[in-house]
Design an enzyme around this catalytic site. Sequence first.
Site, PDB file in Angstrom:
ATOM      1  N   GLY A   1     -23.146  69.344  38.477  1.00 28.30           N
ATOM      2  CA  GLY A   1     -24.443  69.427  37.363  1.00 28.30           C
ATOM      3  C   GLY A   1     -23.951  70.130  36.088  1.00 28.30           C
ATOM      4  O   GLY A   1     -22.884  70.069  35.703  1.00 28.30           O
ATOM      5  N   GLY A   2     -24.787  70.874  35.571  1.00 31.01           N
ATOM      6  CA  GLY A   2     -24.732  71.560  34.350  1.00 31.01           C
ATOM      7  C   GLY A   2     -23.242  72.503  34.389  1.00 31.01           C
ATOM      8  O   GLY A   2     -22.791  72.781  33.603  1.00 31.01           O
TER       9      GLY A   2
ATOM     10  N   SER B   1      -1.362  53.593  32.498  1.00 28.81           N
ATOM     11  CA  SER B   1      -1.956  52.620  33.610  1.00 28.81           C
ATOM     12  C   SER B   1      -1.803  51.037  33.536  1.00 28.81           C
ATOM     13  O   SER B   1      -1.345  50.597  34.334  1.00 28.81           O
ATOM     14  CB  SER B   1      -3.450  52.958  34.041  1.00 28.81           C
ATOM     15  OG  SER B   1      -3.573  54.254  34.540  1.00 28.81           O
TER      16      SER B   1
ATOM     17  N   GLU C   1       4.189  59.048  31.128  1.00 29.12           N
ATOM     18  CA  GLU C   1       5.180  58.546  32.282  1.00 29.12           C
ATOM     19  C   GLU C   1       4.516  57.089  32.535  1.00 29.12           C
ATOM     20  O   GLU C   1       4.902  56.592  33.549  1.00 29.12           O
ATOM     21  CB  GLU C   1       4.999  59.309  33.441  1.00 29.12           C
ATOM     22  CG  GLU C   1       5.772  60.737  33.567  1.00 29.12           C
ATOM     23  CD  GLU C   1       7.264  60.571  33.500  1.00 29.12           C
ATOM     24  OE1 GLU C   1       7.926  61.115  32.837  1.00 29.12           O
ATOM     25  OE2 GLU C   1       7.807  59.901  34.136  1.00 29.12           O
ATOM     26  N   GLY C   2       4.410  56.382  31.234  1.00 28.13           N
ATOM     27  CA  GLY C   2       3.892  55.033  31.584  1.00 28.13           C
ATOM     28  C   GLY C   2       2.580  55.143  31.779  1.00 28.13           C
ATOM     29  O   GLY C   2       1.789  55.529  32.571  1.00 28.13           O
TER      30      GLY C   2
ATOM     31  N   GLU D   1       8.445  57.946  20.554  1.00 23.32           N
ATOM     32  CA  GLU D   1       8.595  57.833  18.876  1.00 23.32           C
ATOM     33  C   GLU D   1       7.144  57.603  18.312  1.00 23.32           C
ATOM     34  O   GLU D   1       6.590  56.988  18.902  1.00 23.32           O
ATOM     35  CB  GLU D   1       9.691  57.164  18.374  1.00 23.32           C
ATOM     36  CG  GLU D   1      11.050  57.499  18.630  1.00 23.32           C
ATOM     37  CD  GLU D   1      12.313  56.891  18.165  1.00 23.32           C
ATOM     38  OE1 GLU D   1      11.893  56.073  17.332  1.00 23.32           O
ATOM     39  OE2 GLU D   1      13.500  57.094  18.603  1.00 23.32           O
TER      40      GLU D   1
ATOM     41  N   THR E   1       7.447  67.299  25.721  1.00 23.43           N
ATOM     42  CA  THR E   1       6.843  68.368  26.310  1.00 23.43           C
ATOM     43  C   THR E   1       8.342  69.390  26.210  1.00 23.43           C
ATOM     44  O   THR E   1       9.198  68.938  26.437  1.00 23.43           O
ATOM     45  CB  THR E   1       6.777  67.843  27.968  1.00 23.43           C
ATOM     46  OG1 THR E   1       5.774  66.968  27.941  1.00 23.43           O
ATOM     47  CG2 THR E   1       6.421  69.193  28.568  1.00 23.43           C
TER      48      THR E   1
ATOM     49  N   CYS F   1      13.452  63.822  25.195  1.00 23.76           N
ATOM     50  CA  CYS F   1      12.805  63.247  24.129  1.00 23.76           C
ATOM     51  C   CYS F   1      13.025  61.917  23.911  1.00 23.76           C
ATOM     52  O   CYS F   1      14.012  61.328  23.567  1.00 23.76           O
ATOM     53  CB  CYS F   1      13.388  64.060  22.872  1.00 23.76           C
ATOM     54  SG  CYS F   1      13.326  65.759  22.819  1.00 23.76           S
TER      55      CYS F   1
END
Length: 408
Positions: A364-365, A391, A388-389, A132, A165, A129
């Site tokens: 496709g669909g 891009s 994780e940072g 924030e 997580t 953790c």
Amino acid sequence: MSSTFSMDPGADQLAVRDWLHGFAADVMRPAAAEWDEREETPWPVIQEAAKLGIYSLDFYAQQYFDPSGVGIPIAMEELFWGDAGIGLSIVGTTLAAVAVLANGTDEQIGTWTPQMFGTPEDVRVAAFCSSEPDAGSDVSALRTRAVYDEARDEWVLDGAKTWATNGGIAAVHVVVATVDPELGAKGQASFVVPPGTPGLSQGQKFKKHGIRASHTAEVVLDGVRVPGGCLLGGKEKLDERLARAREGVSRQGGRGNAAMATFEASRPAVGAQAIGIARAAYEVALDYAKTREQFGRPIIDNQGVAFQLADMRTRIDAARLLVWRASWMAVGNRPFTAAEGSMSKLYAGETAKYVTAQAMQILGGNGFTREYPVERMHRDSAIYSIFEGTSEIQRLVIARAISGMPIR
Ligand SMILES: Cc1cc2nc3c(=O)[nH]c(=O)nc-3n(C[C@H](O)[C@H](O)[C@H](O)COP(=O)(O)OP(=O)(O)OC[C@H]3O[C@@H](n4cnc5c(N)ncnc54)[C@H](O)[C@@H]3O)c2cc1C
């Protein structure tokens, strides 16, 4: 010339790859859609992984210390080829374990890392953790406070974490908090919060776009008291570090550099997860393009489709080479002078987003429906340019490394 160069994984790495591939294909893939829909931690799959030794401290330690450097990337790629949401539920614990390995004393590592995984009969997970609500990319802005109660040799933690997580469902939480807010990132330390500690509770659990089998939640810390021994690295080391920071002395090779080296070494593992998703989507698209017929011939007969697949495969292989290079550099303690770890995570994350989008197009669909897995893979890939940072932050780190300038 003293060293040899080889692109061949050894027999040990190949055996691990095949073993994990079997688990990914037989256990993870068939369960993927269900846990994505349920948006719940797939405990039975984690338990199965634990019984087989895939979810265990020993297994990750073996891969981590694999002298070739590619043990972890190979493992990550196979598991995330199986499914990213379940994959993150299985490997999320390692985020917290790595924080203890990187910052803890031998005694702390020995005490806490086994408790993070539990046993095959009583499986546990762990949470790291740091983020924030007002401190995501800017980790120096953390507000969670850690105050030392000298009389009781305890630390008191107060604050609110987000995006964790396994947050709230973990046995062990590792919490980054500020001891001296005036020092920014230099005034921070990491603390283990043992299982069942009063004052730690789960806040909102997030409903997400992708990796929905992985639990992501807020963690509230309200007067959480942990023993002095839960400060990772110990108080003496922290006091020395704070004293240096207050004097404005930055020891060469000090904490800033160490933290940077840890990120550079851990980011390739995240890149390898993205490659697993990309490879999975690419394989589905390749099969589909060979069998789907329009205008009386397989759609892959059209260069427009075949070239898309050629580009997808080329980018996947290029991403893997960057990931393996960075992992090889990490295991040999080679300096990341151009932020090669960040490069690998940046490129692999963007590749996963590109490849999964192309795969949807080729289907496709059908690609747009949940009848086929690329729709899920496309959603899952999106996190790889965020966590994780982001891009942008990877580009910032690379730009600073290659220029030596304080780019903002
Ligand atoms: C599913 C999930 C799981 C996560 N798991 C964990 C976890 O286990 N533990 C944990 O601590 N955190 C975790 N995170 C948090 C994650 O690391 C952050 O979301 C991430 O670092 C970005 O922070 P932010 O969301 O606050 O975005 P912000 O920092 O607010 O960024 C918003 C946008 O601004 C851009 N931006 C910000 N600063 C700059 C800059 N200087 N230059 C250019 N662009 C910039 C960013 O790139 C981004 O595009 C998780 C997040 C998610 C979504």
